[in-house]
Every structure is written in C-alpha cells, then in structure tokens.
Write a protein that holds these residues in place. Structure first.
Motif, PDB file in Angstrom:
ATOM      1  N   ARG A 137      55.317  74.159  12.082  1.00 26.83           N
ATOM      2  CA  ARG A 137      55.628  75.087  12.761  1.00 26.83           C
ATOM      3  C   ARG A 137      54.244  76.259  13.107  1.00 26.83           C
ATOM      4  O   ARG A 137      53.297  76.087  12.738  1.00 26.83           O
ATOM      5  CB  ARG A 137      56.284  76.475  11.326  1.00 26.83           C
ATOM      6  CG  ARG A 137      57.805  75.547  11.336  1.00 26.83           C
ATOM      7  CD  ARG A 137      58.247  76.514   9.777  1.00 26.83           C
ATOM      8  NE  ARG A 137      59.370  76.099   9.495  1.00 26.83           N
ATOM      9  CZ  ARG A 137      60.746  76.787   9.493  1.00 26.83           C
ATOM     10  NH1 ARG A 137      60.431  77.960   8.990  1.00 26.83           N
ATOM     11  NH2 ARG A 137      61.688  76.591   8.911  1.00 26.83           N
ATOM     12  N   SER A 154      54.987  78.412   4.459  1.00 21.25           N
ATOM     13  CA  SER A 154      56.299  77.849   5.035  1.00 21.25           C
ATOM     14  C   SER A 154      56.115  76.751   4.942  1.00 21.25           C
ATOM     15  O   SER A 154      57.312  76.388   4.500  1.00 21.25           O
ATOM     16  CB  SER A 154      55.411  77.386   5.913  1.00 21.25           C
ATOM     17  OG  SER A 154      54.681  76.818   6.702  1.00 21.25           O
ATOM     18  N   GLN A 195      57.072  81.110  14.443  1.00 25.47           N
ATOM     19  CA  GLN A 195      57.976  80.548  13.682  1.00 25.47           C
ATOM     20  C   GLN A 195      57.886  81.193  12.384  1.00 25.47           C
ATOM     21  O   GLN A 195      58.902  80.982  11.624  1.00 25.47           O
ATOM     22  CB  GLN A 195      58.763  79.175  14.265  1.00 25.47           C
ATOM     23  CG  GLN A 195      58.457  78.502  15.285  1.00 25.47           C
ATOM     24  CD  GLN A 195      58.567  77.158  15.307  1.00 25.47           C
ATOM     25  OE1 GLN A 195      57.847  76.655  14.734  1.00 25.47           O
ATOM     26  NE2 GLN A 195      59.337  76.342  16.019  1.00 25.47           N
ATOM     27  N   VAL A 196      56.758  80.721  11.312  1.00 30.49           N
ATOM     28  CA  VAL A 196      56.600  80.506  10.234  1.00 30.49           C
ATOM     29  C   VAL A 196      56.819  82.977  10.034  1.00 30.49           C
ATOM     30  O   VAL A 196      57.584  82.848   9.625  1.00 30.49           O
ATOM     31  CB  VAL A 196      55.093  81.372   9.891  1.00 30.49           C
ATOM     32  CG1 VAL A 196      54.727  81.502   8.548  1.00 30.49           C
ATOM     33  CG2 VAL A 196      55.310  79.124   9.944  1.00 30.49           C
ATOM     34  N   LEU A 225      50.875  82.355   4.847  1.00 33.73           N
ATOM     35  CA  LEU A 225      52.028  81.903   5.733  1.00 33.73           C
ATOM     36  C   LEU A 225      51.802  80.515   5.661  1.00 33.73           C
ATOM     37  O   LEU A 225      53.299  80.331   5.961  1.00 33.73           O
ATOM     38  CB  LEU A 225      51.813  82.817   7.066  1.00 33.73           C
ATOM     39  CG  LEU A 225      52.126  83.713   7.098  1.00 33.73           C
ATOM     40  CD1 LEU A 225      51.249  84.525   8.687  1.00 33.73           C
ATOM     41  CD2 LEU A 225      53.235  85.182   6.742  1.00 33.73           C
ATOM     42  N   ILE A 226      51.234  79.064   6.214  1.00 33.21           N
ATOM     43  CA  ILE A 226      51.413  78.290   5.695  1.00 33.21           C
ATOM     44  C   ILE A 226      51.880  77.561   4.628  1.00 33.21           C
ATOM     45  O   ILE A 226      52.958  77.316   4.579  1.00 33.21           O
ATOM     46  CB  ILE A 226      49.904  77.397   6.564  1.00 33.21           C
ATOM     47  CG1 ILE A 226      49.817  77.689   7.790  1.00 33.21           C
ATOM     48  CG2 ILE A 226      49.644  76.166   6.577  1.00 33.21           C
ATOM     49  CD1 ILE A 226      48.507  77.782   8.480  1.00 33.21           C
TER      50      ILE A 226
END
Length: 181
Positions: free
Chosen positions: A23, A9, A27-28, A5-6
């Motif tokens: 973020r 983003s 938010q992600v 996920l990081i």
C-alpha cells in the motif's frame, strides 16, 4: 511513525485473512482516517440534540468541553492540519481550534465534522513517499511539522476525543454505536 503505520496496515491485512498487499503511504493514511471517521461520526450522530450541551460536572470536570464542543474542536483541527498538509488556508472560517461560533445545531455540527473528514481524505491523498517528511509550517504556531505527522494527527487526535465522547454518551445512558455490534 512511518514504521508504525506500515505495521498497522500489515496487521489489518493479516487480520482480514488476506495476503498483505503493498500500500502507498496515502492509502494507509486514508484507511486510518476512514476508520476513525466511522467511529467518530456515528458517535456524534448517536447523541440526541438536547444532550449536545452536556458536559460532566460530577468530579474533576471543571471547564471541560461540552459534547458539541468536542465534535466542533475535532472538526476544526481536522481542517487545520489538513490545510497544512495541502499548503493552503482552510476552506472554511474556523474561528480557531474550537470551530465557528455560528455552527450550533446538531445537524450543522455533524455536517461540519463530516466535511472536515472529506477534506482530511483530500489531504491524505497528497502524501507520498517523496514528500511525507518534508517540513511544512505547523498550523499551531511557530515551528514546522511534516505532512505525515499532520495527516496522522487526524486519526490520533480524533480518537483522543472519541474516547471522551464515548464517556459522555454512556453518562447519558447511550450505548456508543461501536459497542452495539
């Protein structure tokens, strides 16, 4: 999963030509839900109401869901996993993973899925760095899951069925909205 996920983003920010900004997890997750929501809802809206009962029959398609059932299933699962993230019962009677039998018209089905994504955004907003891997009861029976895993399920599960819906649209001579751009 968190690293993925990081990375996602960061990739999105880099592709936009903007410097990457930090973020939060919520938010992600919210961005992933917003992305799939746009694709999924536009596909649901693109199918004419008289084709909502369509399911492929030519080939190995025995027993597959109709277009309407695909949309309702995704909405029901969105509610189930979001309720698990929030630690509450779903705000609507789902009737299981296939959604309520009472929801039949295209307008009602589209509204059901839109409302499910609104609820998913609410759930994603509660996921943070402190609670993302805390165990929560699985909405699918025994065992446990994590808030991160359940919130992420909204995106991957929706895209799984979105792919099927795209095929249904094309089998009916409809170019999916995402392919019209």
């Amino acid at each position: 999963m968190l690293l993925g996920l990081i990375a996602l983003s960061g990739t999105v920010c880099a592709q936009a030509g903007k410097p990457a900004e930090l973020r939060t997890v919520s938010q992600v997750l919210d961005g992933a839900i917003k992305n799939v929501e746009g694709e999924f809802v536009s596909a649901a809206e693109a199918m004419p109401e008289d084709k909502y009962g369509f399911a492929p029959t030519n080939g190995e398609f025995k027993g597959v869901r109709t277009f309407a059932q695909q949309v309702k299933h995704v909405a029901a699962v969105n509610y189930m996993v979001s309720a698990a993230v929030l630690g509450e019962k779903p705000p609507v009677d789902l009737g299981g993973e296939n959604g309520p039998d009472s929801i039949k018209s295209k307008a009602d089905i589209v509204q059901f899925v839109k409302d499910s994504y609104a609820y998913a955004h609410k759930a994603a907003a509660t996921v943070n760095e402190k609670n993302l891997v805390d165990p929560i009861p699985s909405p699918f029976g025994e065992g446990s899951a994590t808030r991160l895993g359940m919130a992420n399920a909204v995106a991957w599960h929706s895209f799984d069925h979105y792919g099927q819906m795209v095929e249904y649209l094309r089998m009916n001579g409809i170019v999916p909205p995402a392919s019209r751009r």
